[in-house]
Design a protein around this motif. Structure first.
Motif, short mmCIF file in Angstrom:
data_model
loop_
_atom_site.label_atom_id
_atom_site.label_comp_id
_atom_site.label_asym_id
_atom_site.label_seq_id
_atom_site.Cartn_x
_atom_site.Cartn_y
_atom_site.Cartn_z
N ASP A 61 -20.91 0.96 1.31
CA ASP A 61 -19.77 0.39 0.61
C ASP A 61 -19.90 -1.13 0.44
OD1 ASP A 61 -17.27 2.63 2.06
OD2 ASP A 61 -18.59 2.86 0.34
N SER A 62 -20.51 -1.77 1.42
CA SER A 62 -20.60 -3.23 1.42
C SER A 62 -21.49 -3.79 0.31
CB SER A 62 -21.10 -3.73 2.78
OG SER A 62 -22.39 -3.19 3.05
N VAL A 63 -22.34 -2.94 -0.27
CA VAL A 63 -23.27 -3.44 -1.30
C VAL A 63 -23.03 -2.80 -2.67
CG1 VAL A 63 -25.02 -3.86 0.47
CG2 VAL A 63 -25.13 -1.76 -0.91
N LYS A 64 -22.12 -1.85 -2.74
CA LYS A 64 -21.84 -1.19 -4.02
C LYS A 64 -21.42 -2.21 -5.07
CE LYS A 64 -20.51 3.43 -2.44
NZ LYS A 64 -19.39 4.40 -2.27
N GLY A 65 -21.99 -2.08 -6.26
CA GLY A 65 -21.68 -3.00 -7.35
C GLY A 65 -22.49 -4.27 -7.33
N ARG A 66 -23.21 -4.53 -6.25
CA ARG A 66 -24.04 -5.75 -6.16
C ARG A 66 -25.52 -5.43 -6.06
NH1 ARG A 66 -23.69 -8.89 -1.87
NH2 ARG A 66 -23.00 -7.25 -0.42
N PHE A 67 -25.87 -4.39 -5.32
CA PHE A 67 -27.27 -4.01 -5.12
C PHE A 67 -27.57 -2.75 -5.92
CE2 PHE A 67 -27.77 -5.91 -0.56
CZ PHE A 67 -27.35 -7.14 -1.05
N THR A 68 -28.81 -2.64 -6.40
CA THR A 68 -29.24 -1.46 -7.12
C THR A 68 -30.59 -1.00 -6.60
OG1 THR A 68 -28.10 -2.19 -9.13
CG2 THR A 68 -29.78 -0.47 -9.38
N ILE A 69 -30.67 0.27 -6.24
CA ILE A 69 -31.93 0.84 -5.79
C ILE A 69 -32.54 1.63 -6.95
CG2 ILE A 69 -30.89 2.94 -4.83
CD1 ILE A 69 -33.01 2.75 -2.56
N SER A 70 -33.86 1.53 -7.09
CA SER A 70 -34.56 2.27 -8.13
C SER A 70 -35.96 2.60 -7.62
CB SER A 70 -34.63 1.46 -9.42
OG SER A 70 -35.32 0.23 -9.21
N ARG A 71 -36.67 3.44 -8.37
CA ARG A 71 -38.01 3.80 -7.92
C ARG A 71 -38.93 4.01 -9.10
NH1 ARG A 71 -37.80 8.63 -4.22
NH2 ARG A 71 -40.04 8.61 -4.51
N ASP A 72 -40.21 3.82 -8.84
CA ASP A 72 -41.28 4.10 -9.77
C ASP A 72 -42.13 5.19 -9.11
OD1 ASP A 72 -43.65 4.21 -11.23
OD2 ASP A 72 -43.62 2.08 -11.70
N ASN A 73 -41.89 6.43 -9.50
CA ASN A 73 -42.57 7.54 -8.84
C ASN A 73 -44.08 7.47 -9.01
OD1 ASN A 73 -40.24 8.74 -7.79
ND2 ASN A 73 -39.88 9.90 -9.67
N ALA A 74 -44.52 7.02 -10.17
CA ALA A 74 -45.96 6.95 -10.43
C ALA A 74 -46.66 6.00 -9.47
CB ALA A 74 -46.21 6.54 -11.87
N LYS A 75 -45.93 4.98 -9.03
CA LYS A 75 -46.52 3.97 -8.14
C LYS A 75 -46.04 4.12 -6.71
CE LYS A 75 -47.03 0.53 -11.82
NZ LYS A 75 -46.70 -0.84 -12.27
N ASN A 76 -45.26 5.19 -6.44
CA ASN A 76 -44.72 5.41 -5.09
C ASN A 76 -44.02 4.15 -4.57
OD1 ASN A 76 -45.43 8.13 -4.65
ND2 ASN A 76 -47.50 7.54 -4.08
N THR A 77 -43.28 3.52 -5.43
CA THR A 77 -42.63 2.26 -5.08
C THR A 77 -41.12 2.37 -5.27
OG1 THR A 77 -44.59 0.98 -5.68
CG2 THR A 77 -42.49 -0.20 -5.60
N VAL A 78 -40.39 1.81 -4.33
CA VAL A 78 -38.94 1.73 -4.44
C VAL A 78 -38.53 0.27 -4.44
CG1 VAL A 78 -38.58 1.91 -1.94
CG2 VAL A 78 -36.76 2.60 -3.48
N PHE A 79 -37.50 -0.04 -5.20
CA PHE A 79 -37.03 -1.41 -5.35
C PHE A 79 -35.58 -1.54 -4.90
CE2 PHE A 79 -40.71 -2.51 -7.83
CZ PHE A 79 -41.00 -1.38 -8.58
N LEU A 80 -35.23 -2.73 -4.45
CA LEU A 80 -33.83 -3.04 -4.17
C LEU A 80 -33.51 -4.35 -4.88
CD1 LEU A 80 -31.27 -2.12 -2.62
CD2 LEU A 80 -31.91 -3.79 -0.86
#
Length: 122
Positions: A61-80
């Protein structure tokens, strides 16, 4: 065995932005979800955000609306993507990979990166 390597930490002013990356290598076929956790001095490690292999996300709840998580499956990478960070977001951020459970033929193991420091100044 899975190895997780984080990058992108550092110092940022409140209201700025910062992007963390985590690349997984090794036997990642059993991945159920990846995510970010954080631990501030004197505090317990806490969830920041997770993302499943089909892109379902979950946020503290503390980061909702400010942080976004995503991923690149081809590169096995996750971003914040950290937008409008606050001083209270200062912590060591850890990448996590959690496997599917035993009933799927996987082992249900959880792997951690070594962490990357994020410091937010006011």
């Amino acid at each position: 065995q899975v190895e997780l390597v984080e990058s992108g930490g550092g110092s940022v002013q409140a209201g700025g932005s910062l992007r963390l990356s985590c690349t997984a290598s090794g036997d990642t076929i059993c991945t159920r979800y990846m995510g970010w956790y954080r631990q501030a001095p004197g505090e317990e490690r806490e969830l920041v955000a997770t993302i499943t292999t089909d892109d379902s996300t979950n946020y503290a709840d503390s980061v909702k609306g400010r942080f976004t998580i995503s991923r690149d499956n081809a590169k096995n990478t996750v971003f914040l993507q950290m937008n409008s960070p606050k001083p209270e977001d200062t912590a060591v951020y850890y990448c996590n990979l959690h496997e599917k459970g035993l009933g799927t033929g996987c082992h249900g193991l959880s792997y951690w990166g070594k962490g990357t420091q994020v410091t937010v100044s006011s």
